[in-house]
Enzyme design. Structure first.
Site, PDB file in Angstrom:
ATOM      1  N   GLY A  45       0.833  -1.200   0.000  1.00  0.00           N
ATOM      2  CA  GLY A  45       0.000   0.000   0.000  1.00  0.00           C
ATOM      3  C   GLY A  45       0.860   1.239   0.000  1.00  0.00           C
ATOM      4  O   GLY A  45       2.034   1.202   0.393  1.00  0.00           O
ATOM      5  N   GLN A  50       3.155  10.095   0.638  1.00  0.00           N
ATOM      6  CA  GLN A  50       4.455   9.398   0.570  1.00  0.00           C
ATOM      7  C   GLN A  50       5.190   9.647  -0.741  1.00  0.00           C
ATOM      8  O   GLN A  50       6.380   9.356  -0.850  1.00  0.00           O
ATOM      9  CB  GLN A  50       4.259   7.889   0.755  1.00  0.00           C
ATOM     10  CG  GLN A  50       3.789   7.518   2.146  1.00  0.00           C
ATOM     11  CD  GLN A  50       3.694   6.027   2.286  1.00  0.00           C
ATOM     12  OE1 GLN A  50       2.694   5.423   1.918  1.00  0.00           O
ATOM     13  NE2 GLN A  50       4.749   5.407   2.798  1.00  0.00           N
ATOM     14  N   CYS A  92       6.512   0.324   6.694  1.00  0.00           N
ATOM     15  CA  CYS A  92       6.036   1.477   5.934  1.00  0.00           C
ATOM     16  C   CYS A  92       7.123   1.848   4.933  1.00  0.00           C
ATOM     17  O   CYS A  92       8.301   1.899   5.306  1.00  0.00           O
ATOM     18  CB  CYS A  92       5.777   2.650   6.879  1.00  0.00           C
ATOM     19  SG  CYS A  92       5.243   4.150   6.037  1.00  0.00           S
ATOM     20  N   LEU A  93       6.746   2.109   3.693  1.00  0.00           N
ATOM     21  CA  LEU A  93       7.752   2.411   2.663  1.00  0.00           C
ATOM     22  C   LEU A  93       8.501   3.721   2.952  1.00  0.00           C
ATOM     23  O   LEU A  93       9.569   3.936   2.406  1.00  0.00           O
ATOM     24  CB  LEU A  93       7.101   2.457   1.273  1.00  0.00           C
ATOM     25  CG  LEU A  93       6.567   1.102   0.763  1.00  0.00           C
ATOM     26  CD1 LEU A  93       5.845   1.283  -0.571  1.00  0.00           C
ATOM     27  CD2 LEU A  93       7.683   0.068   0.625  1.00  0.00           C
ATOM     28  N   HIS A 134      -3.511   1.805   8.392  1.00  0.00           N
ATOM     29  CA  HIS A 134      -2.183   2.404   8.169  1.00  0.00           C
ATOM     30  C   HIS A 134      -2.251   3.481   7.083  1.00  0.00           C
ATOM     31  O   HIS A 134      -1.734   4.590   7.259  1.00  0.00           O
ATOM     32  CB  HIS A 134      -1.197   1.299   7.777  1.00  0.00           C
ATOM     33  CG  HIS A 134       0.200   1.778   7.531  1.00  0.00           C
ATOM     34  ND1 HIS A 134       1.251   1.500   8.373  1.00  0.00           N
ATOM     35  CD2 HIS A 134       0.731   2.527   6.528  1.00  0.00           C
ATOM     36  CE1 HIS A 134       2.356   2.067   7.906  1.00  0.00           C
ATOM     37  NE2 HIS A 134       2.070   2.691   6.773  1.00  0.00           N
ATOM     38  N   GLU A 135      -2.917   3.166   5.968  1.00  0.00           N
ATOM     39  CA  GLU A 135      -2.943   4.117   4.841  1.00  0.00           C
ATOM     40  C   GLU A 135      -3.832   5.319   5.137  1.00  0.00           C
ATOM     41  O   GLU A 135      -3.497   6.449   4.778  1.00  0.00           O
ATOM     42  CB  GLU A 135      -3.380   3.415   3.548  1.00  0.00           C
ATOM     43  CG  GLU A 135      -2.478   2.259   3.100  1.00  0.00           C
ATOM     44  CD  GLU A 135      -0.995   2.599   3.010  1.00  0.00           C
ATOM     45  OE1 GLU A 135      -0.641   3.789   2.834  1.00  0.00           O
ATOM     46  OE2 GLU A 135      -0.171   1.672   3.147  1.00  0.00           O
ATOM     47  N   HIS A 138      -2.036   7.768   7.146  1.00  0.00           N
ATOM     48  CA  HIS A 138      -1.141   8.614   6.345  1.00  0.00           C
ATOM     49  C   HIS A 138      -1.865   9.871   5.847  1.00  0.00           C
ATOM     50  O   HIS A 138      -1.289  10.951   5.789  1.00  0.00           O
ATOM     51  CB  HIS A 138      -0.637   7.855   5.109  1.00  0.00           C
ATOM     52  CG  HIS A 138       0.642   7.095   5.323  1.00  0.00           C
ATOM     53  ND1 HIS A 138       1.808   7.697   5.694  1.00  0.00           N
ATOM     54  CD2 HIS A 138       0.926   5.772   5.193  1.00  0.00           C
ATOM     55  CE1 HIS A 138       2.772   6.770   5.780  1.00  0.00           C
ATOM     56  NE2 HIS A 138       2.258   5.596   5.493  1.00  0.00           N
TER      57      HIS A 138
HETATM   58 NI    NI Z   1       3.156   3.746   5.388  1.00  0.00          NI
END
Ligand code: NI
Length: 169
Positions: A45, A50, A92-93, A134-135, A138
């Site tokens: 995701g 991001q 998380c990226l 999580h998303e 963000h």
């Molecule tokens: Ni993340």
């Protein structure tokens, strides 16, 4: 096009995203690029902040590109119901190499708009529920390290500072 993923502590990651009001070609291109970027990073995701775009847009694909039926686009999403608790490892990226356990609701229901602007509802359990939370976090400028215990968060922040000093972050 593969986009550059920004890392903590880039300020855009902690700003709430702007609601999307225009469902146009620019939005479709952003979403396509976000899927491509997620797959290139082997993520499940990605949220628009991001990639430096402060908008309420996120993409999720638990199959990591293997099953087109699992591609989810959430525009202006919100959680309308949550139930139970799960405590599992999360990454998380924007925090490469960091994985820690985070408490989340076991089940959630979300509502969101699709690329045409049409509202829909969806339930998620386990990993999908975790990805939704999580998303959507963000999009509110909330990062997973701030869902950890203070002790874990301090440990993670120390690791990041060490990597920054070594030039590996
Ligand atoms: Ni993340």
């Amino acid at each position: 096009m593969i986009l550059k993923i920004v890392k903590y502590p880039e300020p855009v990651l902690q700003q709430p995203g702007e609601p999307v009001t225009e469902f146009n070609e620019e939005l479709r291109k952003l979403v396509a690029d976000m899927f491509e970027t997620t797959y290139a990073s082997q993520g499940i995701g990605l949220a628009a902040p991001q990639v430096g775009v402060s908008k309420r847009v996120t993409v999720i694909d638990l199959s990591m590109g293997k099953d087109p039926a699992q591609k989810l686009v959430l525009i202006n999403p919100e959680i309308t119901f949550r139930e139970g608790r799960q405590y599992e490892e999360e990454g998380c990226l924007s925090f490469p190499e960091i994985r820690e356990k985070v408490a989340r609701a076991a089940k959630v229901r979300i509502r969101a708009q699709n690329l045409e602007g049409k509202w829909f509802e969806m339930d998620g359990e386990e990993l999908l529920s975790r990805a939704f939370q999580h998303e959507i976090d963000h999009l509110d400028g909330m990062l997973f390290i701030f869902r950890m215990s203070g002790l874990k968060r301090d440990m993670v922040l120390r690791r990041i500072r060490k990597m920054q000093r070594e030039g590996t972050w």
